[in-house]
Motif scaffolding. Sequence first.
Motif, PDB file in Angstrom:
ATOM      1  N   ASN A  69       0.818  -1.203   0.000  1.00 21.58           N
ATOM      2  CA  ASN A  69       0.000   0.000   0.000  1.00 21.58           C
ATOM      3  C   ASN A  69       0.847   1.244   0.000  1.00 21.58           C
ATOM      4  OD1 ASN A  69      -0.435   1.959   2.527  1.00 21.58           O
ATOM      5  ND2 ASN A  69       0.258  -0.022   3.304  1.00 21.58           N
ATOM      6  N   SER A  70       0.307   2.265  -0.684  1.00 19.98           N
ATOM      7  CA  SER A  70       0.868   3.601  -0.542  1.00 19.98           C
ATOM      8  C   SER A  70      -0.309   4.572  -0.513  1.00 19.98           C
ATOM      9  CB  SER A  70       1.820   3.940  -1.690  1.00 19.98           C
ATOM     10  OG  SER A  70       2.392   5.221  -1.469  1.00 19.98           O
ATOM     11  N   MET A  71      -1.114   4.451   0.575  1.00 20.07           N
ATOM     12  CA  MET A  71      -2.342   5.221   0.671  1.00 20.07           C
ATOM     13  C   MET A  71      -2.071   6.735   0.673  1.00 20.07           C
ATOM     14  SD  MET A  71      -4.498   2.768   0.807  1.00 20.07           S
ATOM     15  CE  MET A  71      -6.042   3.480   1.361  1.00 20.07           C
ATOM     16  N   LEU A  73      -1.745   8.578   3.506  1.00 25.60           N
ATOM     17  CA  LEU A  73      -2.368   9.184   4.691  1.00 25.60           C
ATOM     18  C   LEU A  73      -3.712   9.859   4.398  1.00 25.60           C
ATOM     19  CD1 LEU A  73      -1.863   9.470   7.677  1.00 25.60           C
ATOM     20  CD2 LEU A  73      -0.286  11.346   7.230  1.00 25.60           C
ATOM     21  N   ALA A  99      -0.998  11.200  12.880  1.00 24.70           N
ATOM     22  CA  ALA A  99       0.233  11.148  12.076  1.00 24.70           C
ATOM     23  C   ALA A  99       0.431  12.486  11.391  1.00 24.70           C
ATOM     24  CB  ALA A  99       0.158  10.033  11.031  1.00 24.70           C
ATOM     25  N   CYS A 128       4.861   6.388   9.195  1.00 20.21           N
ATOM     26  CA  CYS A 128       4.185   6.307   7.900  1.00 20.21           C
ATOM     27  C   CYS A 128       5.244   6.382   6.791  1.00 20.21           C
ATOM     28  CB  CYS A 128       3.179   7.440   7.722  1.00 20.21           C
ATOM     29  SG  CYS A 128       2.344   7.338   6.117  1.00 20.21           S
ATOM     30  N   PRO A 129       5.276   5.350   5.914  1.00 23.16           N
ATOM     31  CA  PRO A 129       6.314   5.299   4.878  1.00 23.16           C
ATOM     32  C   PRO A 129       5.895   5.882   3.537  1.00 23.16           C
ATOM     33  CG  PRO A 129       5.212   3.192   4.985  1.00 23.16           C
ATOM     34  CD  PRO A 129       4.491   4.105   5.955  1.00 23.16           C
ATOM     35  N   ASN A 130       4.676   6.440   3.467  1.00 18.96           N
ATOM     36  CA  ASN A 130       4.114   6.681   2.138  1.00 18.96           C
ATOM     37  C   ASN A 130       3.790   8.123   1.795  1.00 18.96           C
ATOM     38  OD1 ASN A 130       4.167   3.888   1.639  1.00 18.96           O
ATOM     39  ND2 ASN A 130       2.245   3.658   2.758  1.00 18.96           N
ATOM     40  N   ASN A 191       4.709  -1.345  11.988  1.00 20.09           N
ATOM     41  CA  ASN A 191       4.002  -0.781  10.855  1.00 20.09           C
ATOM     42  C   ASN A 191       4.441  -1.574   9.631  1.00 20.09           C
ATOM     43  OD1 ASN A 191       2.732   1.073   9.008  1.00 20.09           O
ATOM     44  ND2 ASN A 191       3.044   2.719  10.499  1.00 20.09           N
TER      45      ASN A 191
END
Length: 309
Positions: A69-71, A73, A99, A128-130, A191
């Motif tokens: 996933n790369s939503m 946030l 976040a 959060c990575p995205n 995560n």
Amino acid sequence: TTLTANIAGFEFDDILLNAAGVYCMTTEELDQVLTAPGAGSLVTKSATPSFRAGNPAPRFTKMPLGSINSMGLPNNGLDYYLDYVITKQAVKPLFLSIAGLTKTDNLAMLHQIQASNFNGLVELNLSCPNVPGKPQTAYDFDATRAILTEVFQFYTKPLGVKLPPYFDIVHFDMVAAVLNDFPLAFVNTINSIGNALAIDPETDSVMIAPKGGFGGIGGEIVKPTALANVRALRLRLNPAIKIIGTGGVQTGRDVYEHILCGADLVSVGTNLAFEGPAIFDRLKTELLAEMAKKGYRSLADFRGNLQTL
Ligand SMILES: C=Cc1c(C(=O)O)[nH]c(=O)[nH]c1=O
């Protein structure tokens, strides 16, 4: 047989919940988790001060052995989730995830929560990575120390942090040395494993649109890393800092293994997304069966009792 846990004085009479990001974007989804048999709590989608649309779709995809996933946030803003948890907090202890994209945003949201009628637990997402251009805070130990120092100068309600996976023993030592300096109620680990790549065999294309296809992975494939992070932090953190184990849970045996590594609560992301809230009752039934097989009557009988050779 009892499945209880206690974090910051809150008694949980079931130990399963959703992982932030899954089944928690809307009040309708949150209500499904709130009322799901086997679920002892819920966490909201990580909030920013105001609404975010997030990254372009496709941004969450099933892949062999899990999800990517790369939503970006996406969320309905802090007020939306704060209102929800205030309304529902008499039902059971609840987690509100935040976040912020900046330290300023995180501190502003925490000031608002501190002044609000919410008396549950906050999960400060440092992993959060995205969000393009934004590093995962918890990979920067000085930045992590800095924000927690500022937070605990004013925030007095129960607070924990959502951590990314670490892959180096010295990093376990370093993050624990930071976290042990603060009155944290819990850590939630892990995560997603950030910035992985999955390829569609039909099209020879990446599977998600954002960031050239790079995204966080979850599900079965991350369980060994998740268990290692739960175990490593349990061995290093003050006992007063409880652990929510997240990552790779799809059976009651997986829940059992997270507890064996030291988890107090266990959260489900990818497989909740695939199976829906009915997964909680299945996992609870399977966990109870595993405990019965081993002759355990409570989680305390085996929590943290991983055997070494
Ligand atoms: C809060 C953003 C996150 C997201 C996201 O919204 O892209 N995905 C994750 O796997 N983990 C996160 O922490």
